[in-house]
Design a protein around this motif. Structure first.
Motif, PDB file in Angstrom:
ATOM      1  N   ASP A 547       0.851  -1.195   0.000  1.00  0.00           N
ATOM      2  CA  ASP A 547       0.000   0.000   0.000  1.00  0.00           C
ATOM      3  C   ASP A 547       0.886   1.244   0.000  1.00  0.00           C
ATOM      4  O   ASP A 547       1.606   1.507   0.963  1.00  0.00           O
ATOM      5  CB  ASP A 547      -0.894  -0.026   1.236  1.00  0.00           C
ATOM      6  N   LYS A 548       0.834   2.029  -1.124  1.00  0.00           N
ATOM      7  CA  LYS A 548       1.601   3.273  -1.213  1.00  0.00           C
ATOM      8  C   LYS A 548       0.687   4.468  -1.459  1.00  0.00           C
ATOM      9  O   LYS A 548       1.076   5.461  -2.079  1.00  0.00           O
ATOM     10  CB  LYS A 548       2.639   3.177  -2.333  1.00  0.00           C
ATOM     11  N   THR A 586       1.551  -3.426  -6.108  1.00  0.00           N
ATOM     12  CA  THR A 586       1.633  -2.179  -5.345  1.00  0.00           C
ATOM     13  C   THR A 586       0.509  -1.247  -5.776  1.00  0.00           C
ATOM     14  O   THR A 586       0.375  -0.927  -6.967  1.00  0.00           O
ATOM     15  CB  THR A 586       2.987  -1.485  -5.568  1.00  0.00           C
ATOM     16  N   TYR A 588      -0.609   2.367  -5.849  1.00  0.00           N
ATOM     17  CA  TYR A 588       0.075   3.641  -5.627  1.00  0.00           C
ATOM     18  C   TYR A 588      -0.792   4.856  -5.942  1.00  0.00           C
ATOM     19  O   TYR A 588      -0.417   5.991  -5.620  1.00  0.00           O
ATOM     20  CB  TYR A 588       1.361   3.706  -6.446  1.00  0.00           C
TER      21      TYR A 588
END
Length: 710
Positions: A547-548, A586, A588
Motif C-alpha cells: 500500500d503506497k 503495489t 500507488y
C-alpha cells in the motif's frame, strides 16, 4: 520336522479349526513372486492335513471352489487370503500374499498378522529381484524366515542353482534341511541331512529308508555346512569346539538349537517340494520350528489419547486388543474383516471399541466408535466356517463391522486402546477417472469409499484445481484391479481420462496498469479507480501486496477491497485459468466517489487492473517440480540416471544404501513422472522404489506451453 516327528494330519473335516491357547497356533505368511508356487503349496498343505481333499473338496462333501476356479485363483493372486488347517493338534493360519509389487500393502498386512514367513522360490525360475526386496521387508521387522524351493520335478528345475541363488541374495544362515531325490524327472523323496534318512514317497506314502551310497558325498557336503550353521547360532559355546574336534553332536541337540535359531530369526532352513512330496516336512517345520504368538513382540499399544500402555501380553484372559489386517466388502454379503487378536478373547456379538488409524490424507476417516460384531468364522476359500471364539494369537473373520477399516484397532468398549499402525507405502501412480453415465456417477462415491475402506494403499483425491477425481495407486496392476472391482463388485463403470497437472501463472516482467470500474445506471452507481504496479517475485515467494497510497486518494476502508479483488483474480488466473503466484502488487494511486464507491466496486477495479497488466507484459506458465529419491540396485543406477535426465530432470547425486543398493536424488518436473511408478518398475525389473516431494514451481519450457495448456 521329519527329523523329530513322523507327523500325522489332524484336520477337522468340515469344521472350523479352533485353538484354545496361543502356544497351539502358528501364523505363517507365504511370500514370493507370482508363479513361484505359493497357491499350489497351500493346496498341498490343505490336502496333507485333510482339510480338503483334492480337487478342493472338504471331507463332508462341501466344495471349496477357491482351489479350482481360474477366476478365483486370479483373485487370490492380488489379495491377502488365509487358509487355516490343523497338524499335530497345532492350528496353522497360512496367509497367502500377492506376488506382485503393486500389492505390497497386502504383504505388509500379512507380515503384521504373522509370526514367521515362508519364502517360496521356484526351482525352475530361481530368485528374482522382487523376492529379494520382499526378504528385506521381512528382515526390517525381524521376521523369522524359511525357504521352500518348489517345482523340483519341473523339467527346467535345478535345486542346487536355486539354493545358491538364495544363499547369494539372502545372505548368511541359509542352508538346506533336506536334499530332494529326483528319478527320471520326478521327485520321489527327500534325504534328511540331520537324520541321514531317505523319506521315500515313491509309493504315495512316506516310508523311511537309508539313502543309497551314491548320495554319501552330497550328504557329507551339505550336512557339514548345515551343522556348522546351526552351531554358530547355538547358545552352547562349547558345541563348535566339540564338533571341530571330531565329536558327533547328538541329533536332538542340533534340532533343538535349529528351532531356537529359526525362532530368533538367525537361521533360515531350506526345504524342497514337488508333486505329492514335501508337504509333511513343511508342516513339521511350521509346527516345530516356527515361533508361536507367545514369542512374537507385541506392537506398541497406547490409550486413545496417546499415553503408552505397558504390560499387555498375548494372554487370552487379558484385555482385548485386536487389529483389522484385511477388509473385504461384497454387495450381498456385506463387509468382512480379517482380524488378528493380539490379547484377550474375541467372541460373537461382543460390543467392541473401534479406533484408528491416522490416514485421513488417504481418505480414511479416524474412528472412535463402539460397534457390535457379528458372527466369527474361520475362512477357507469362499467358505466361512463358524467358530465360537478367537483367543489371543489367532486369526478370525468378523462380520458386520460396518465402520472398521484395515488397520483399525478393536478393544474393550470400557477400555479403548490403539495399536500403532504398520507402515504403508505411498501410492505414487495417479489415475484420473470419470463415470461413464449419470447412473454410474450416482453410485461412484459410495463404491469408492468401500474400496478405500478395504485398501489402505489407495488414496482418493478430488482435485479442486483440475476438477478431476484421482485414484493414487501402487501401480498399473493395482489400478486395473480397482477399476475391475468397481465394475464387477459394485456395478459402477468408469473410464480413465488424461491426468491434468495443476500449473501456475506469473508475470514475466514489471508494468503499471489501471483498473477502472465506473458505471452510472441511473441510481446508485459504481465508481472505483486504482493504479497498480505489478512485478514478479522469486520462486516460492507467493504474493505480496504493498500500500503506497498517500493523501487519501483511495479511502483507507477500500484498500483491503483492492487487495481482495487482486487475490480473487489471481486465484482464477489471467491467461490460461491457472492460479497466479510469486507476484508483488503495489497500489500507488486511485480515485473514489463519495457516494458511488463501495467495497465491491474496488474489488472489481483491482481485478480489472490485474487483467490489464497481463495484456501489457508476458505471462509465464509455471510447472511443479518434485524432488525425487529413487532406490535401486547398483545394476540399474546408470539406466535410472539416464532416464531421469531424459525427463528434463537434474540429477543431484547418489549415495550407497546398504549392500548393492543406491539412492539417486534428482529434481524432476511433475509432468514427466505421472507414470514413473510403472516405468521404474519396468526399468528395475520390479525392484526399484521412489519417493517424491513437491519442491517448487519453475517456468514451463516454451515448446511445451501449447501442448500442456492448449
Amino acid at each position: 520336522m521329519a527329523e523329530k516327528a513322523t507327523g500325522g494330519a489332524a484336520g477337522a473335516a468340515g469344521r472350523a479349526p479352533a485353538a484354545d491357547r496361543p502356544d497351539m497356533v502358528r501364523n505363517v505368511v507365504l511370500v514370493g513372486h507370482s508363479g513361484a508356487g505359493k497357491t499350489t503349496l497351500v493346496e498341498a498343505l490343505l490336502a496333507a492335513t485333510r482339510t480338503v481333499q483334492r480337487p478342493g473338496r472338504v471331507e463332508d462333501g462341501t466344495t471349496v471352489s477357491d482351489f479350482d476356479e481360474v477366476e478365483v485363483r486370479q483373485q487370490r493372486s492380488v489379495n491377502l487370503t488365509v487358509a487355516p488347517m490343523v497338524h499335530n493338534d497345532i492350528k496353522i493360519n497360512l496367509l497367502d500374499t500377492p506376488g506382485y509389487a503393486d500389492f505390497v500393502g497386502d504383504l505388509r498386512a500379512g507380515l503384521r498378522a504373522a509370526d514367521a514367513a515362508l519364502f517360496v522360490v521356484s526351482a525352475s525360475e530361481g530368485v528374482d529381484g522382487l523376492t529379494r526386496m520382499l526378504w528385506e521387508e521381512c528382515a526390517t521387522v525381524g521376521m523369522p524366515r524359511a525357504v521352500v524351493i518348489t517345482k523340483i520335478d519341473h523339467q527346467r528345475a535345478d535345486f542346487e542353482e536355486a539354493l545358491t541363488a538364495c544363499q547369494d541374495l539372502f545372505g548368511e544362515g541359509v542352508a538346506p534341511l533336506y536334499l530332494p531325490v529326483v528319478t527320471n524327472g520326478r521327485m520321489n523323496g527327500l534325504i534328511g541331512l540331520l537324520t541321514q534318512k531317505f523319506y521315500n514317497y515313491a509309493t504315495g506314502t512316506r516310508t523311511e529308508n537309508a539313502p543309497g551310497p551314491s548320495y554319501e558325498d552330497q550328504i557329507e557336503q551339505y550336512r557339514g555346512a548345515l551343522i556348522e550353521g546351526i552351531i554358530q547360532e547355538s547358545e552352547d559355546e562349547s558345541l563348535m569346539d566339540r564338533y571341530l574336534s571330531g565329536e558327533e553332536i547328538d541329533t536332538k541337540v542340533l534340532i533343538d538349537d535349529l528351532e531356537k535359531a529359526v525362532a530368533r530369526g538367525g537361521f533360515y532352513p531350506v526345504l524342497a517340494t514337488g508333486t505329492g512330496v514335501g508337504a509333511t516336512e513343511v508342516l513339521e517345520l511350521i509346527t516345530q520350528g516356527f515361533p508361536s504368538p507367545l514369542e512374537h513382540p507385541m506392537p506398541e499399544i497406547t490409550e486413545i489419547g496417546g499415553a503408552p500402555v505397558a504390560g499387555i501380553t498375548c494372554d487370552p484372559d487379558g484385555p482385548l486388543v485386536a487389529e483389522v489386517v484385511k477388509t473385504t466388502s461384497d454387495p450381498y454379503v456385506g463387509r468382512i474383516s480379517l482380524v488378528r487378536v493380539f490379547s484377550g478373547t474375541l467372541r460373537p456379538d461382543m460390543t467392541v471399541h473401534v479406533s484408528g488409524h491416522g490416514m485421513a490424507d488417504r481418505g480414511h476417516e479416524d474412528h472412535d466408535v463402539d460397534e457390535r460384531i457379528g458372527a466369527l468364522s474361520s475362512p477357507l476359500g469362499k467358505l466361512q466356517r463358524t467358530t465360537g471364539k478367537c483367543v489371543a494369537g489367532d486369526i478370525v473373520a468378523v462380520a458386520k463391522l460396518s465402520r472398521a477399516e484395515t488397520g483399525d484397532t478393536l478393544s474393550d468398549k470400557d477400555r479403548p486402546l490403539l495399536m500403532t499402525s504398520w507402515t504403508m507405502p505411498d501410492p505414487l501412480l495417479p489415475v484420473a477417472i470419470q463415470a461413464r453415465s449419470k447412473a454410474d456417477d450416482d453410485k461412484l462415491g459410495q463404491a469408492l469409499q468401500r474400496l478405500v475402506a478395504e485398501d489402505p494403499t489407495l488414496r482418493l483425491e478430488n482435485n479442486a484445481e483440475t476438477r478431476q477425481l484421482v485414484l493414487w495407486c501402487m501401480g498399473e496392476a493395482h489400478a486395473d484391479v480397482l477399476l475391475d472391482r468397481l465394475s464387477k463388485r459394485h456395478g459402477v463403470e468408469v473410464e480413465k481420462i488424461e491426468l491434468r497437472v495443476p500449473l501456475r501463472e506469473t508475470f514475466g516482467g514489471r508494468c503499471q496498469a489501471l483498473g477502472r470500474n465506473v458505471k452510472q445506471t441511473g441510481g446508485h452507481g459504481q465508481f472505483a479507480i486504482c493504479h497498480l504496479e505489478v512485478e514478479p517475485l522469486p520462486s516460492g515467494e507467493g504474493f505480496e501486496f504493498v500500500d503506497k497510497i498517500v493523501g487519501g486518494v483511495v479511502p483507507r476502508q477500500f484498500i483491503p477491497s483492492v487487495e481482495k479483488g487482486v487475490r480473487t483474480q489471481m486465484q482464477r488466473g489471467v491467461v490460461a485459468g491457472y492460479p497466479m503466484v510469486d507476484v508483488r502488487v503495489t497500489l500507488y494511486d486511485g480515485k473514489a466517489h463519495s457516494v458511488d464507491s463501495s467495497d465491491m466496486a474496488f474489488q472489481i477495479a483491482g481485478a480489472l487492473a490485474l487483467k490489464e497488466a497481463a495484456a501489457k507484459v508476458p505471462t509465464l506458465l509455471l510447472e511443479p517440480v518434485d524432488e525425487v529419491a529413487v532406490l535401486v540396485s547398483d545394476d540399474h543406477v546408470g539406466a535410472v540416471m539416464s532416464d531421469l535426465s531424459s525427463r528434463r530432470g537434474r540429477v543431484l547425486g547418489t549415495e550407497q544404501v546398504g549392500i548393492g543398493r543406491t539412492l539417486v536424488r534428482a529434481e524432476v518436473p511433475e509432468l514427466e513422472i505421472t507414470r514413473y511408478a510403472i516405468d521404474l518398475r519396468s526399468m528395475s525389473h520390479g525392484t526399484g522404489t521412489f519417493q517424491r516431494t513437491f519442491l517448487r514451481y519453475e517456468p514451463l519450457p516454451a515448446h511445451l506451453v501449447d501442448k500442456v495448456a492448449g
